[in-house]
Design an enzyme around this catalytic site. Structure first.
Site, PDB file in Angstrom:
ATOM      1  N   HIS A  81     -68.918 -23.469  55.006  1.00 36.60           N
ATOM      2  CA  HIS A  81     -68.181 -22.386  54.368  1.00 36.60           C
ATOM      3  C   HIS A  81     -67.457 -22.904  53.131  1.00 36.60           C
ATOM      4  O   HIS A  81     -66.555 -23.730  53.235  1.00 36.60           O
ATOM      5  CB  HIS A  81     -67.158 -21.794  55.343  1.00 36.60           C
TER       6      HIS A  81
ATOM      7  N   TYR B   9     -64.050 -26.689  55.946  1.00 41.43           N
ATOM      8  CA  TYR B   9     -64.172 -27.592  57.096  1.00 41.43           C
ATOM      9  C   TYR B   9     -65.050 -27.059  58.228  1.00 41.43           C
ATOM     10  O   TYR B   9     -64.762 -27.324  59.385  1.00 41.43           O
ATOM     11  CB  TYR B   9     -62.793 -27.968  57.660  1.00 41.43           C
ATOM     12  N   HIS B  10     -66.149 -26.397  57.908  1.00 38.02           N
ATOM     13  CA  HIS B  10     -66.990 -25.822  58.964  1.00 38.02           C
ATOM     14  C   HIS B  10     -68.453 -26.230  58.841  1.00 38.02           C
ATOM     15  O   HIS B  10     -69.344 -25.379  58.930  1.00 38.02           O
ATOM     16  CB  HIS B  10     -66.889 -24.286  58.937  1.00 38.02           C
ATOM     17  N   PRO B  11     -68.785 -27.513  58.675  1.00 34.34           N
ATOM     18  CA  PRO B  11     -70.196 -27.894  58.553  1.00 34.34           C
ATOM     19  C   PRO B  11     -70.945 -27.776  59.882  1.00 34.34           C
ATOM     20  O   PRO B  11     -70.407 -28.113  60.935  1.00 34.34           O
ATOM     21  CB  PRO B  11     -70.127 -29.358  58.097  1.00 34.34           C
TER      22      PRO B  11
END
Length: 552
Positions: free
Chosen positions: A301, A474-476
């Protein structure tokens, strides 16, 4: 130091690894070794919710602090990628927002042929993990280890109240539960906070059992160097306790469970000789098992932070400026009270960037402070931020390795904004945020727009500002994606077993085939709960009563 044989060796004590270690050792005859490269994460900065600002902005004992490669659609900038290090993983440094994603995200997985991963299939595992503040409901669990609470100030702080009212004035829906029957709209966030303390996966799952179960061994400071693969089977894990230390081997009689996250799970597979043979050879690694999808399909994101000055001293700047910051920390350490109990982020929204979409593609996080560049620059005035996050990017990147050195950082190319649709969605999100803050409900607090600034209006100017200032939120996910055997880029099957190898599963955010619409910690915990039941030979929890509506 642990050696010898275990039933399961778990690599990574983050969100998924914590769940698996706790659930598998509920059976006293199952021996588990949990290997974690970081420490125990008992610092007050981890415990105190407001400590998140210090945890994410620098490389430190709790944060791997990676950088991407130069991003080709972001002015060739190298972008900062915080990732959690130590027990709890990223749940020990994240913003503590509890979001599951949209029901249709999981139904889409099922439509891809991934049996057992529809919303009806996964909702029981969300509920199993959850200890919801308001007790058990059709959408929430009341007795799970992961405490989920409402923000303490969302309904009484004037800025939180006003931004939700402004959303309604701008014509958007209101929703009383982003994880309930209706995600779309403005409302309050739920959080993994318990009585003013961060409730990470380690606090929820590991803390109650560490030192109390003789069948659970937890080794911190253990850097995995490779998974041992013999005759097509993962038989153990090599690791070291510090750079230059002796290589130790833990044998897995049943399975190795790789739970190192979307960045380091593919890195460890590569170091073990699993991946694209050509890429492995170029890094000086001998290929053992060809899986070309390892490290591919990276999704994340992208976020931009729109800032305004606040005309009244009601933001976190006023609470933390000067000596107030020291006093805040002392008060929290001595009493557990005060501003340190909050994360500064208790309201937000899920919205559509265009009306023809079947679900929201934008997420807004409203912060009681001026935030840019992960908080690396200290604010110098009262202000507030609307984080604008695109939920369903078309862009895809990759994670890889430069060399066979397990202590070298992996390569990360997020490849943000590679498509016209991604650029359009983020641009529209900025305009929506501006429109909301322009409403009368925000009049008494709204000062000058600080970023991007009122002069930035055209598509071209907005695109240029987004390229210059966009960052990860921070959403890999996706780098060991779940798929069918017919998919050449799939790494694991719907049971998370690595294709072509025995005794090896990947269980973490890397297995998500597509990025869900929201923060990714709760879904990662759900995945681990579901796989723990499989490993224990239990029948899947029954789908919910079909009379319960799906989250629309």
């Amino acid at each position: 130091m642990p050696s010898g044989h275990f039933d399961y060796v778990i690599i990574g004590g983050g969100s998924a690894g914590s769940v698996l270690a706790a659930r598998l050792t509920e059976d006293p005859d199952t021996r588990v070794l949990l290997l974690e490269a970081g420490g125990t994460n008992t610092s007050v900065l981890v415990r105190m919710p407001l400590g998140v600002g210090q945890l994410i902005k620098d490389r430190n004992d709790f944060n791997w602090g990676f950088w991407t490669e130069p991003e080709p659609h972001m002015n060739d900038r190298k972008l900062w990628w915080p990732r959690g290090k130590g027990l709890g993983g990223s749940s020990a440094i994240n913003g503590m927002i509890y979001i599951r994603g949209h029901a249709r995200d999981y139904d889409q997985w099922r439509q891809m042929g991934l049996a057992g991963w529809s919303y009806a299939d996964v909702l029981p595992y969300f509920r199993k993990s959850e200890g919801y503040q308001d007790g058990e409901t059709p959408f929430h669990g009341g007795h799970g280890p992961l405490n989920v609470s409402w923000g303490e100030r969302a309904e009484r702080h004037p800025l939180y109240r006003s931004i939700v009212q402004a959303g309604a004035e701008a014509g958007h829906r209101l929703t009383d539960d982003f994880n309930g029957a209706e995600q779309e709209g403005f409302g309050r966030y739920q959080m993994t906070i318990r009585d003013g303390r961060r409730w990470s996966a380690a606090q929820a799952y590991l803390a109650p059992v560490m030192g109390k179960r003789s069948n659970l061994t937890v080794q911190t400071g253990a850097r995995t160097t490779k998974i041992r693969i013999e005759k097509g089977r993962a038989v153990g894990v090599d690791y070291v306790l510090g750079k230059g230390g002796d290589v130790l081997t833990a044998h897995a009689d049943r399975e190795v469970l790789l739970c190192a996250g979307a960045v380091q799970s593919p890195q460890i597979l590569n170091l073990s000789g699993v991946g694209d043979p050509d890429r492995l050879r170029s890094a000086g690694i001998t290929p053992i098992h060809e899986l070309r999808g390892v490290g591919e399909n990276l999704q994340d994101h992208l976020d931009v932070a729109v800032n305004w000055a606040c005309t009244q001293p009601v933001t976190l700047y006023n609470d933390t400026k000067g000596l107030k910051r020291l006093a805040l920390g002392v008060q929290y350490m001595l009493t557990g009270k005060g501003t340190g109990r909050q994360n500064g982020l208790e309201t937000g929204a899920f919205l559509k960037s265009r009306p023809d979409l079947d679900r929201p593609d934008l997420q807004l996080h409203f912060v009681l402070a001026i935030m840019q560049d992960h908080g690396k620059a200290e604010a110098s005035q009262d202000g507030f931020t609307m984080h604008v996050c695109q939920l369903r990017p078309e862009s895809r990147g990759r994670v890889g390795v430069r060399s066979a050195d397990p202590f070298a950082d992996p390569t990360i190319l997020a490849n943000y904004l590679a498509t016209d649709e991604d650029r359009r969605a983020v641009r529209e999100g900025v305009r929506i945020a501006r429109d909301v803050v322009a409403q009368s409900a925000m009049r008494e607090f709204r000062g000058t727009e600080l970023a991007p600034g009122e002069a930035v209006q055209s598509d071209a100017d907005l695109d240029a500002w987004i390229r210059a200032h966009g960052e990860t939120i921070y959403h890999p996910v996706g780098t060991c994606k779940m798929g069918l055997e017919t998919d050449p880029m799939a790494v694991v099957d719907p049971s998370m077993k690595v294709f072509g190898l025995e005794g090896l599963r990947v269980v973490d955010a890397s297995v998500m085939p597509t990025l869900i619409g929201g923060n990714t910690n709760a879904p990662t915990i759900m995945i681990a709960e579901k796989i723990a039941d499989q490993l224990r030979g239990r029948a899947p929890l029954a789908p919910e009563d079909p009379g319960v509506p799906s989250a629309a």
